[in-house]
Design a protein around this motif. Structure first.
Motif, PDB file in Angstrom:
ATOM      1  N   ARG A   1      41.320  -5.043  42.288  1.00  0.00           N
ATOM      2  CA  ARG A   1      41.270  -3.664  41.766  1.00  0.00           C
ATOM      3  C   ARG A   1      39.845  -3.112  41.795  1.00  0.00           C
ATOM      4  O   ARG A   1      39.637  -1.927  42.052  1.00  0.00           O
ATOM      5  CB  ARG A   1      41.836  -3.615  40.349  1.00  0.00           C
ATOM      6  N   LEU A   2      38.856  -3.951  41.509  1.00  0.00           N
ATOM      7  CA  LEU A   2      37.454  -3.519  41.598  1.00  0.00           C
ATOM      8  C   LEU A   2      37.133  -3.071  43.017  1.00  0.00           C
ATOM      9  O   LEU A   2      36.514  -2.021  43.226  1.00  0.00           O
ATOM     10  CB  LEU A   2      36.503  -4.646  41.182  1.00  0.00           C
ATOM     11  N   ASP A   3      37.574  -3.852  43.996  1.00  0.00           N
ATOM     12  CA  ASP A   3      37.352  -3.498  45.403  1.00  0.00           C
ATOM     13  C   ASP A   3      38.089  -2.211  45.778  1.00  0.00           C
ATOM     14  O   ASP A   3      37.540  -1.352  46.470  1.00  0.00           O
ATOM     15  CB  ASP A   3      37.790  -4.648  46.318  1.00  0.00           C
ATOM     16  N   GLN A   4      39.322  -2.070  45.293  1.00  0.00           N
ATOM     17  CA  GLN A   4      40.104  -0.849  45.568  1.00  0.00           C
ATOM     18  C   GLN A   4      39.452   0.372  44.920  1.00  0.00           C
ATOM     19  O   GLN A   4      39.391   1.438  45.538  1.00  0.00           O
ATOM     20  CB  GLN A   4      41.535  -0.993  45.045  1.00  0.00           C
ATOM     21  N   ALA A   5      38.988   0.214  43.685  1.00  0.00           N
ATOM     22  CA  ALA A   5      38.347   1.333  42.986  1.00  0.00           C
ATOM     23  C   ALA A   5      37.083   1.767  43.725  1.00  0.00           C
ATOM     24  O   ALA A   5      36.811   2.957  43.879  1.00  0.00           O
ATOM     25  CB  ALA A   5      38.023   0.938  41.545  1.00  0.00           C
ATOM     26  N   HIS A   6      36.290   0.801  44.191  1.00  0.00           N
ATOM     27  CA  HIS A   6      35.079   1.094  44.954  1.00  0.00           C
ATOM     28  C   HIS A   6      35.424   1.848  46.233  1.00  0.00           C
ATOM     29  O   HIS A   6      34.807   2.872  46.557  1.00  0.00           O
ATOM     30  CB  HIS A   6      34.347  -0.217  45.263  1.00  0.00           C
ATOM     31  N   ALA A   7      36.427   1.365  46.954  1.00  0.00           N
ATOM     32  CA  ALA A   7      36.841   2.010  48.202  1.00  0.00           C
ATOM     33  C   ALA A   7      37.368   3.420  47.945  1.00  0.00           C
ATOM     34  O   ALA A   7      37.085   4.346  48.714  1.00  0.00           O
ATOM     35  CB  ALA A   7      37.915   1.169  48.900  1.00  0.00           C
ATOM     36  N   GLU A   8      38.094   3.600  46.858  1.00  0.00           N
ATOM     37  CA  GLU A   8      38.642   4.929  46.532  1.00  0.00           C
ATOM     38  C   GLU A   8      37.512   5.899  46.175  1.00  0.00           C
ATOM     39  O   GLU A   8      37.539   7.062  46.599  1.00  0.00           O
ATOM     40  CB  GLU A   8      39.640   4.814  45.377  1.00  0.00           C
ATOM     41  N   LEU A   9      36.543   5.450  45.415  1.00  0.00           N
ATOM     42  CA  LEU A   9      35.386   6.300  45.109  1.00  0.00           C
ATOM     43  C   LEU A   9      34.686   6.736  46.396  1.00  0.00           C
ATOM     44  O   LEU A   9      34.362   7.914  46.571  1.00  0.00           O
ATOM     45  CB  LEU A   9      34.383   5.558  44.219  1.00  0.00           C
ATOM     46  N   GLN A  10      34.444   5.791  47.294  1.00  0.00           N
ATOM     47  CA  GLN A  10      33.793   6.120  48.561  1.00  0.00           C
ATOM     48  C   GLN A  10      34.606   7.142  49.345  1.00  0.00           C
ATOM     49  O   GLN A  10      34.067   8.109  49.856  1.00  0.00           O
ATOM     50  CB  GLN A  10      33.600   4.862  49.406  1.00  0.00           C
ATOM     51  N   LYS A  11      35.906   6.912  49.440  1.00  0.00           N
ATOM     52  CA  LYS A  11      36.785   7.797  50.208  1.00  0.00           C
ATOM     53  C   LYS A  11      36.791   9.217  49.630  1.00  0.00           C
ATOM     54  O   LYS A  11      36.611  10.201  50.364  1.00  0.00           O
ATOM     55  CB  LYS A  11      38.207   7.234  50.219  1.00  0.00           C
ATOM     56  N   LEU A  12      36.973   9.329  48.316  1.00  0.00           N
ATOM     57  CA  LEU A  12      37.063  10.646  47.685  1.00  0.00           C
ATOM     58  C   LEU A  12      35.741  11.409  47.749  1.00  0.00           C
ATOM     59  O   LEU A  12      35.721  12.613  48.005  1.00  0.00           O
ATOM     60  CB  LEU A  12      37.531  10.512  46.228  1.00  0.00           C
ATOM     61  N   LEU A  13      34.639  10.708  47.512  1.00  0.00           N
ATOM     62  CA  LEU A  13      33.338  11.381  47.538  1.00  0.00           C
ATOM     63  C   LEU A  13      32.939  11.768  48.959  1.00  0.00           C
ATOM     64  O   LEU A  13      32.363  12.835  49.177  1.00  0.00           O
ATOM     65  CB  LEU A  13      32.277  10.514  46.874  1.00  0.00           C
ATOM     66  N   ALA A  14      33.264  10.940  49.937  1.00  0.00           N
ATOM     67  CA  ALA A  14      32.977  11.277  51.343  1.00  0.00           C
ATOM     68  C   ALA A  14      33.810  12.480  51.773  1.00  0.00           C
ATOM     69  O   ALA A  14      33.307  13.388  52.438  1.00  0.00           O
ATOM     70  CB  ALA A  14      33.256  10.083  52.246  1.00  0.00           C
ATOM     71  N   ALA A  15      35.082  12.506  51.376  1.00  0.00           N
ATOM     72  CA  ALA A  15      35.982  13.598  51.763  1.00  0.00           C
ATOM     73  C   ALA A  15      35.580  14.922  51.128  1.00  0.00           C
ATOM     74  O   ALA A  15      35.898  15.990  51.662  1.00  0.00           O
ATOM     75  CB  ALA A  15      37.422  13.252  51.379  1.00  0.00           C
ATOM     76  N   SER A  16      34.858  14.873  50.023  1.00  0.00           N
ATOM     77  CA  SER A  16      34.462  16.105  49.327  1.00  0.00           C
ATOM     78  C   SER A  16      33.433  16.902  50.115  1.00  0.00           C
ATOM     79  O   SER A  16      33.289  18.106  49.912  1.00  0.00           O
ATOM     80  CB  SER A  16      33.879  15.779  47.949  1.00  0.00           C
ATOM     81  N   GLY A  17      32.674  16.245  50.979  1.00  0.00           N
ATOM     82  CA  GLY A  17      31.614  16.912  51.717  1.00  0.00           C
ATOM     83  C   GLY A  17      30.350  17.108  50.900  1.00  0.00           C
ATOM     84  O   GLY A  17      29.334  17.572  51.406  1.00  0.00           O
ATOM     85  N   ARG A  18      30.390  16.753  49.644  1.00  0.00           N
ATOM     86  CA  ARG A  18      29.225  16.916  48.771  1.00  0.00           C
ATOM     87  C   ARG A  18      28.173  15.850  49.030  1.00  0.00           C
ATOM     88  O   ARG A  18      26.981  16.069  48.838  1.00  0.00           O
ATOM     89  CB  ARG A  18      29.657  16.878  47.308  1.00  0.00           C
ATOM     90  N   TYR A  19      28.629  14.671  49.450  1.00  0.00           N
ATOM     91  CA  TYR A  19      27.721  13.554  49.677  1.00  0.00           C
ATOM     92  C   TYR A  19      27.930  12.968  51.060  1.00  0.00           C
ATOM     93  O   TYR A  19      29.024  12.987  51.598  1.00  0.00           O
ATOM     94  CB  TYR A  19      27.972  12.438  48.651  1.00  0.00           C
TER      95      TYR A  19
END
Length: 164
Positions: free
Chosen positions: A47-65
Motif C-alpha cells: 500500500r505504501l508503494d501504491q500510495a507513492h505511485a498514485e501521488l506521482q501519477k496524480l501530481l504529474a497529470a495535474s501539470g502543476r509539477y
C-alpha cells in the motif's frame, strides 16, 4: 482532522518535484524495547508503494509539477529512512536530483483501523516548508488508503488557494 498550508498555483507551476517514498510510523510500546521496532506488514508495504505511485501519477497529470526521477538516489534515500527522522536530509539528497521541491510523506499507524497520511513539500533552495497536509484514513485497506491519497491530492495538494 485535516490540516494544510497551501502552496499557490502560480508559485508551483512547472516546478520540478522529487517525491520520496512514503514512510510508516507505528505507536511505540514497552514491547518495542524488548522486541525491537517493527515495520510495515507486506500488505502495508504494498500500500505504501501504491500510495507513492498514485501521488506521482496524480501530481504529474495535474501539470502543476514536473516529477523528477529519483531512482539514481535510491540507495541514499533507503539509507536515510525513515526520512521523517533524518533531520532534514531530504533537502540535501533531493538537491542532487536538480529538483526545486521535495515531497516526503509518512503514514502514522494510530491503530489497526486508523491511520494518518501527512505529506510535506519543502523548497530545496530555501530549505523551507511550503506545504504540509494531512488526512485521516479510516481502514487499513487498499480502498481506504487510495481514497485518502486521492482526497489529500485533490483537496489539499492541488486545491487553489482562496483569498481571505
Amino acid at each position: 482532522m485535516v490540516t494544510s498550508v497551501a502552496l499557490s498555483g502560480a508559485a508551483a507551476a512547472g516546478q520540478k518535484l522529487a517525491i520520496f517514498p512514503i514512510d510508516m510510523s507505528f505507536p511505540r510500546s514497552e514491547d518495542d524495547f524488548f522486541l525491537g521496532t517493527r515495520g510495515p506488514s507486506p500488505d502495508e508495504q504494498r500500500r505504501l508503494d501504491q500510495a507513492h505511485a498514485e501521488l506521482q501519477k496524480l501530481l504529474a497529470a495535474s501539470g502543476r509539477y514536473e516529477i523528477v526521477d529519483i531512482t539514481p538516489l535510491s540507495s541514499e534515500i533507503t539509507a536515510a529512512q525513515p526520512i521523517y527522522n533524518c533531520n532534514g536530509c531530504e533537502v540535501d539528497i533531493a538537491a542532487k536530483s536538480k529538483a526545486d521541491l521535495v515531497m516526503t510523506g509518512v503514514i502514522d499507524k494510530i491503530s489497526e483501523t486508523h491511520l494518518s497520511l501527512t505529506v510535506a513539500i519543502v523548497d530545496i533552495a530555501k530549505s523551507k516548508l511550503v506545504s504540509n497536509s494531512s488526512v485521516l484514513i479510516q481502514g487499513n485497506t487498499d480502498e481506504a488508503w487510495m481514497h485518502g491519497v486521492r482526497w489529500l491530492t485533490k483537496n489539499r495538494l492541488l486545491a487553489e488557494e482562496k483569498p481571505r
